[in-house]
Write a protein that holds these residues in place. Structure first.
Motif, mmCIF file in Angstrom:
data_model
loop_
_atom_site.group_PDB
_atom_site.id
_atom_site.type_symbol
_atom_site.label_atom_id
_atom_site.label_comp_id
_atom_site.label_asym_id
_atom_site.label_seq_id
_atom_site.Cartn_x
_atom_site.Cartn_y
_atom_site.Cartn_z
ATOM 1 N N TYR A 76 71.055 46.416 -5.409
ATOM 2 C CA TYR A 76 69.684 45.789 -6.178
ATOM 3 C C TYR A 76 68.266 47.045 -5.604
ATOM 4 C CZ TYR A 76 72.081 42.197 -8.508
ATOM 5 O OH TYR A 76 73.281 41.064 -9.034
ATOM 6 N N ARG A 77 68.540 47.455 -4.399
ATOM 7 C CA ARG A 77 67.711 47.689 -3.330
ATOM 8 C C ARG A 77 66.324 46.978 -3.834
ATOM 9 N NH1 ARG A 77 70.719 50.590 -1.892
ATOM 10 N NH2 ARG A 77 70.568 52.478 -2.061
ATOM 11 N N THR A 78 66.881 45.477 -3.308
ATOM 12 C CA THR A 78 65.666 44.635 -2.541
ATOM 13 C C THR A 78 66.446 43.667 -1.835
ATOM 14 O OG1 THR A 78 63.744 42.946 -3.746
ATOM 15 C CG2 THR A 78 65.754 43.116 -4.913
ATOM 16 N N PHE A 79 65.165 43.075 -1.893
ATOM 17 C CA PHE A 79 65.876 41.853 -0.809
ATOM 18 C C PHE A 79 64.938 40.399 -1.589
ATOM 19 C CE2 PHE A 79 65.686 44.946 2.871
ATOM 20 C CZ PHE A 79 66.917 44.948 3.176
ATOM 21 N N LYS A 80 64.588 40.676 -2.356
ATOM 22 C CA LYS A 80 63.961 39.608 -3.468
ATOM 23 C C LYS A 80 64.846 38.342 -4.602
ATOM 24 C CE LYS A 80 59.331 40.928 -2.989
ATOM 25 N NZ LYS A 80 58.250 41.749 -4.361
ATOM 26 N N ASP A 81 65.098 38.379 -3.780
ATOM 27 C CA ASP A 81 65.832 36.615 -4.899
ATOM 28 C C ASP A 81 65.490 36.524 -6.067
ATOM 29 O OD1 ASP A 81 67.381 36.851 -1.976
ATOM 30 O OD2 ASP A 81 68.075 34.730 -1.866
#
Length: 163
Positions: A76-81
């Motif tokens: 997803y290229r993010t660490f935001k759940d």
């Protein structure tokens, strides 16, 4: 414990190697965070006078608690759940998929998987076994201690009323 640290390092290594120059520091931060949470868990366990097996279980869960962060970022290229998936649940699935803890007894592995899956929940279910609750709370507290260390530099000069 050394063997499990090596397994973890071998698992995360390709994520670091495949990251571009801009992403590499963030991936390294997550790797370092995992080892710091592992270390934090020892101090918490010592303060609780727990049986050796429960200490080992909690410490392994602490090391592997963010295992889902690596495939999460890769996909997803993010660490935001909120913008991707629940990294706790993904972490438990990832440990199973890659058989990272298959050398452990089934009961211990299941407790660790539960703690990984639950560590990021805002509230824990009331029906957890004492062992799973203790492990999950140790992971959560160890995690928060490390997060505070990361946040403090960003809080310098914050004025009242500033979110």
């Amino acid at each position: 414990m050394t063997h499990l640290k090596e397994i973890f390092s071998q698992f995360v290594s390709p994520f670091l190697l495949n990251a571009n120059e801009k992403e590499r520091p963030d991936i390294q931060l997550k790797i370092d965070h995992s080892f710091d949470v592992f270390e934090n868990s020892l101090n918490i366990c010592k303060s609780l006078s727990l049986p050796a097996e429960l200490v080992e279980t909690a410490r392994i869960a602490a090391l592997y608690h963010d295992t889902g962060r690596f495939p999460q970022y890769s996909e997803y290229r993010t660490f935001k759940d909120s913008e991707s998936c629940n990294h706790g649940t993904l972490g438990a699935r990832t440990v199973l998929k890659y058989k990272l803890l298959n050398d452990l007894p089934k009961k211990q592995r299941n407790t660790i998987l539960g703690a990984i899956a639950l560590h990021n929940r805002s509230a824990l279910p009331s029906f957890l076994s004492d062992e799973l609750r203790i492990c999950t709370e140790i992971v959560r507290d160890s995690d928060k201690i490390d997060i505070i260390k990361v946040l403090i530099p960003h809080l310098t000069g914050v004025e009242s009323g500033n979110e």
